[in-house]
Scaffold this motif. Structure first.
Motif, short mmCIF file in Angstrom:
data_model
loop_
_atom_site.label_atom_id
_atom_site.label_comp_id
_atom_site.label_asym_id
_atom_site.label_seq_id
_atom_site.Cartn_x
_atom_site.Cartn_y
_atom_site.Cartn_z
N GLY A 15 -2.75 -8.17 9.03
CA GLY A 15 -3.67 -7.59 8.45
C GLY A 15 -4.86 -6.56 9.11
N TRP A 16 -5.20 -7.28 10.41
CA TRP A 16 -6.42 -6.64 11.09
C TRP A 16 -5.68 -5.63 11.80
CZ3 TRP A 16 -11.10 -7.12 10.35
CH2 TRP A 16 -11.70 -8.24 10.03
N ALA A 17 -4.16 -5.52 12.15
CA ALA A 17 -3.48 -4.43 12.74
C ALA A 17 -3.51 -3.31 11.76
CB ALA A 17 -2.27 -4.89 13.32
N LEU A 18 -3.23 -3.71 10.55
CA LEU A 18 -3.28 -2.82 9.66
C LEU A 18 -4.63 -1.96 9.50
CD1 LEU A 18 -0.96 -4.07 7.01
CD2 LEU A 18 -0.34 -2.48 8.56
N LEU A 19 -5.64 -2.56 9.32
CA LEU A 19 -7.06 -2.09 9.21
C LEU A 19 -7.16 -1.19 10.38
CD1 LEU A 19 -9.71 -1.75 7.88
CD2 LEU A 19 -10.31 -3.89 9.11
N LEU A 20 -6.88 -1.93 11.69
CA LEU A 20 -7.22 -0.65 12.93
C LEU A 20 -6.31 0.48 12.83
CD1 LEU A 20 -8.18 -0.75 15.71
CD2 LEU A 20 -6.24 -1.82 16.27
N LEU A 21 -5.11 0.40 12.14
CA LEU A 21 -4.12 1.65 12.13
C LEU A 21 -4.79 2.40 11.13
CD1 LEU A 21 -1.54 2.96 12.87
CD2 LEU A 21 -0.58 1.86 11.17
N ARG A 118 -7.53 -7.87 0.61
CA ARG A 118 -6.37 -6.93 0.15
C ARG A 118 -6.78 -5.68 -0.49
NH1 ARG A 118 -1.17 -9.15 -0.62
NH2 ARG A 118 -2.00 -11.14 -1.12
N VAL A 119 -7.51 -5.81 -1.31
CA VAL A 119 -8.01 -4.45 -1.71
C VAL A 119 -9.01 -3.71 -0.73
CG1 VAL A 119 -9.76 -3.39 -3.69
CG2 VAL A 119 -8.19 -5.37 -4.24
N GLY A 120 -9.76 -4.44 -0.12
CA GLY A 120 -10.54 -3.68 0.77
C GLY A 120 -9.61 -3.14 1.94
N LEU A 121 -8.46 -3.63 2.33
CA LEU A 121 -7.67 -2.83 3.25
C LEU A 121 -7.10 -1.71 2.66
CD1 LEU A 121 -6.15 -2.90 5.88
CD2 LEU A 121 -4.18 -4.45 4.62
N LEU A 122 -6.63 -1.94 1.17
CA LEU A 122 -5.99 -0.72 0.55
C LEU A 122 -6.94 0.48 0.20
CD1 LEU A 122 -3.72 -2.79 -1.80
CD2 LEU A 122 -2.83 -1.12 -0.01
N ALA A 123 -8.36 -0.05 0.04
CA ALA A 123 -9.21 1.20 0.08
C ALA A 123 -9.47 1.81 1.14
CB ALA A 123 -10.50 0.61 -0.79
N ALA A 124 -9.44 0.86 2.19
CA ALA A 124 -9.96 1.76 3.64
C ALA A 124 -8.54 2.81 3.88
CB ALA A 124 -9.67 0.52 4.64
N TRP A 125 -7.52 2.29 3.53
CA TRP A 125 -6.22 3.26 3.70
C TRP A 125 -6.39 4.58 2.90
CZ3 TRP A 125 -2.63 4.50 7.17
CH2 TRP A 125 -2.36 3.44 8.20
N LEU A 126 -6.76 4.29 1.51
CA LEU A 126 -7.13 5.27 0.74
C LEU A 126 -8.06 6.36 1.19
CD1 LEU A 126 -6.15 3.83 -2.77
CD2 LEU A 126 -4.78 5.20 -1.34
N TRP A 127 -9.08 5.75 1.64
CA TRP A 127 -10.19 6.58 2.20
C TRP A 127 -9.62 7.32 3.45
CZ3 TRP A 127 -14.85 8.47 0.78
CH2 TRP A 127 -15.90 9.00 2.01
N ALA A 128 -9.07 6.85 4.24
CA ALA A 128 -8.41 7.25 5.33
C ALA A 128 -7.52 8.62 5.15
CB ALA A 128 -7.85 6.29 6.22
N ILE A 129 -6.95 8.67 3.95
CA ILE A 129 -5.69 9.43 3.88
C ILE A 129 -5.82 10.44 2.79
CG2 ILE A 129 -4.04 7.88 5.06
CD1 ILE A 129 -2.93 7.63 2.11
N THR A 130 -6.87 10.19 1.78
CA THR A 130 -7.07 11.12 0.82
C THR A 130 -7.74 12.19 0.94
OG1 THR A 130 -7.19 9.18 -0.82
CG2 THR A 130 -8.18 11.05 -1.67
#
Length: 647
Positions: A15-21, A118-130
């Motif tokens: 999960g930390w790796a996914l956040l870093l990515l 889980r939601v925090g990680l997904l929200a971080a990804w959505l912020w990154a790519i939206t």
């Protein structure tokens, strides 16, 4: 907001790796080709750069009054960037890129605090790519700071609410007060805090709030005090811009306030999936906040929030998004993706909650669930990349970001030392602050001679090279006098420009440069009237050719002529560029016998250029009779009525 810490356990190593990515992805999408995508430097960005220069000159302030007034935080940070990277497009936009990238972590922390990792990680990804937050992170505008400060303030506020320690409440208040130095949409947030506070009181949290609200208000007041004092001393600046764009203004609602309010409400609700901002500078025209891949997760997230609306976190997402949407509902051009920025990052949590539900859906195997979520995020990333690359390369995007003015500034910086450089004050007048502000920000104008045609121009020193930048739609009759002693005049049309309310693009400027005549091996003689001294053809792209033509007039006894430039294939004429010799901005009555003028024209083809099948011909004709001048040898032999330049 009320969930115990044990439900917010940290993610695994994976999960930390996914956040870093996610953070790395956010940085890449915001920094890649930042100086050129979007092309140019829009005037609002350039004014931030100019005010940053004032800060570096020792003139900081808590509010910058130019350009309709702006809060200071972005400009202060831009001053630091300009000090490090110079007067460049990159320096102005880098602050936004860094703020947008760091917000990825803030979104994660807030999501973790409210809903779990889980939601925090997904929200971080959505912020990154939206696409919307990506685009805002690539503009040198203060809007992107608001989501960052709101995410920080709400995260600190959540921690203060849980820990109930004064230092956390003070920190949350200070962060919230800082938001008033970012963007004026922050002024809607007191309503959000009041409604959210009322909700918590209704949920029986009076004692917890009573112990912390005072410290929160103190932190806010201390931070906000300098700006509050400024507004007390300058009350007209507090609501000046708001009055201009509010639908309460009859010029905006056209006498139908309620109809305008209803229409703006539906248009603003449609920004999530139906139709977004139609102003090209803010958004690829009409693209909604979320792409179609996020439709189901968004609906699932809305359903989850509505089903759990008694939970403070779910209520906060709904209230935050709804109330901050009011900023664009109550102003012109709804939905407006700058004014609506206050719904971020709350709106990002909605599809994140839906994705988290899919991730936990028990009817599917775990690997399938994870794969489905990953595919949706990857697909959304690819759609954002595709749309933004296309958007940045659209000709209209360059027009609306005033790329022509940035090009003019770049050309000014390339002028050789010792050249007499003249610039019409139409392009920038420091006294009135009118013109294109990207020019004085990007270019060093210390040695530039400013002029207005009606006031006359000081002559250059004898033999001094001249480079003149003229407004093509003003009085140009002074040009041949200024360049009377030049061996050759080089005429260059500037890049196309177009204002917001102008229907057609036009060359922003014409550049006239004195130059030396180069020897020509065998000029082409058009009936002893004009010599085509030389030419050059450059392939700019697969379907655009640049043709340089150097003309010399050899007689005064000839009516005005038009020089045709034709591109043909086996079936006939494909495209043409006809203009007087010297171009449309070297007028026929300016020609003197023996004078040499170097002009440049572009040919746009309907198909890729192929020298095997395409030919380029040039010639001269009388516009009144259409009779062409013959091409002749020195002995008078006629070679034809035009000359083939290529192949």
């Amino acid at each position: 907001m009320h969930t115990p810490y044990k439900k917010h356990r940290s993610p695994s190593t994976f999960g930390w790796a996914l956040l870093l990515l996610a953070v790395a992805t956010a940085v890449f999408l915001r920094v890649y080709n930042l100086a050129n995508w979007p092309p140019g430097l829009y005037r609002d960005e350039a004014f931030n750069g100019l005010d940053a220069l004032h800060v570096l000159d020792g003139e900081p302030t808590v509010f910058f009054t130019a350009n309709n007034g702006r809060e200071p935080l972005y400009i202060m940070l831009t001053a630091l960037s300009v000090a490090l990277f110079g007067r460049t497009v990159l320096a102005v936009r880098l602050v936004a890129a860094v703020a947008g990238s760091l917000t990825t972590l803030l979104v994660y922390r807030l999501g973790l605090s409210w809903f779990g990792w889980r939601v925090g990680l997904l929200a971080a990804w959505l912020w990154a790519i939206t696409l919307w937050p990506v685009h805002l992170s690539r503009l040198g505008l203060r809007t992107i700071l608001l989501p960052a400060v709101l995410a920080l303030a709400f995260w600190l506020g959540t921690e203060a609410y849980r820990r109930n320690q004064p230092r956390w409440w003070l920190a949350a208040g200070a962060a919230y007060g800082l938001g008033f130095y970012t963007y004026l949409a922050i002024r809607f947030t007191p309503l959000l805090l009041l409604v959210l506070g009322a909700f918590l009181l209704w949920r029986g949290q009076r004692a917890r709030l009573r112990r912390g609200v005072g410290w929160f208000v103190l932190g806010t007041a201390v931070t906000l005090l300098p700006l509050a004092i400024f507004y007390l001393q300058n009350p007209d600046l507090l609501l000046g811009r708001t009055d201009q764009v509010s639908i309460l203004n009859p010029a905006i609602n056209h006498g139908d306030f309620w109809g305008t309010l209803w229409r703006h409400t539906w248009q603003s609700l449609g920004l999530f999936f139906w139709r977004g901002d139609t102003i090209l500078r803010h958004n690829p025209v009409g693209r909604p906040l979320f792409d179609w891949l996020m439709a189901v997760p968004f609906v699932l997230g809305v359903i989850w929030c509505l089903r759990h609306w008694r939970r403070p976190a779910a209520a906060a997402v709904l209230l935050w998004t709804t109330i901050m949407l009011g900023v664009t509902i109550l102003a012109e051009d709804a939905p407006h993706f700058l004014r609506a920025v206050g719904i971020l990052p709350a709106a990002i949590f909605v599809p994140a909650l839906g994705l988290a539900w899919l991730w936990r859906w028990p009817r599917l195997p775990q690997a399938v669930r994870g794969g489905l979520v990953a595919m949706l995020i990857l697909g959304s990333l690819l759609l954002s990349v595709r749309d933004y690359v296309n958007y940045s390369q659209q000709p209209d995007t360059a027009l609306l970001f005033e790329a022509a003015a940035a090009e003019l500034a770049e050309q000014l910086n390339k002028e050789m030392a010792g050249t007499a450089v003249y610039l019409d004050r139409w392009f920038w007048d420091e006294t009135t602050q009118k013109g294109w502000p990207s020019i004085p920000f990007l270019a060093d104008l210390d040695d530039v001679i400013f002029y207005r045609p009606e006031n006359g121009l000081p002559p250059a020193a004898p033999g001094q090279p001249i480079s003149l930048y003229a407004w093509p739609f003003g009085d140009l009759e002074f040009v041949p006098r200024l360049l009377a002693d030049a061996e050759m005049v080089v005429v260059r049309n500037g890049r196309l420009a177009r204002g917001d309310l102008e229907p057609e693009p036009y060359p922003l400027y014409v550049r006239y440069v004195s130059g030396a005549v180069l020897d020509s091996a065998q000029p082409i003689n058009f009936d002893n009237a004009f010599l085509l001294q030389s030419w050059a053809i450059i392939l700019l792209d697969a379907q655009t050719l640049q043709v340089d033509l150097i003309w010399q007039k050899t007689t005064d006894d000839l009516p005005n002529q038009i020089a045709f430039l034709h591109l043909l294939n086996n079936e006939g004429l494909l495209t043409q560029a006809d203009a007087p010799p010297g171009g449309i901005y070297w007028f026929p009555h300016w020609w003197q016998q023996g004078q040499v003028v170097h002009e440049q024209r572009n040919l746009t083809l309907p198909e890729p250029f192929d020298p095997a099948i395409h030919t380029i011909r040039v010639g001269l004709y009388d516009p009144a009779t259409l009779d062409r001048l013959p091409v002749i040898r020195d002995n008078g032999t006629v070679l034809g009525d035009g000359w083939q330049l290529a192949p």
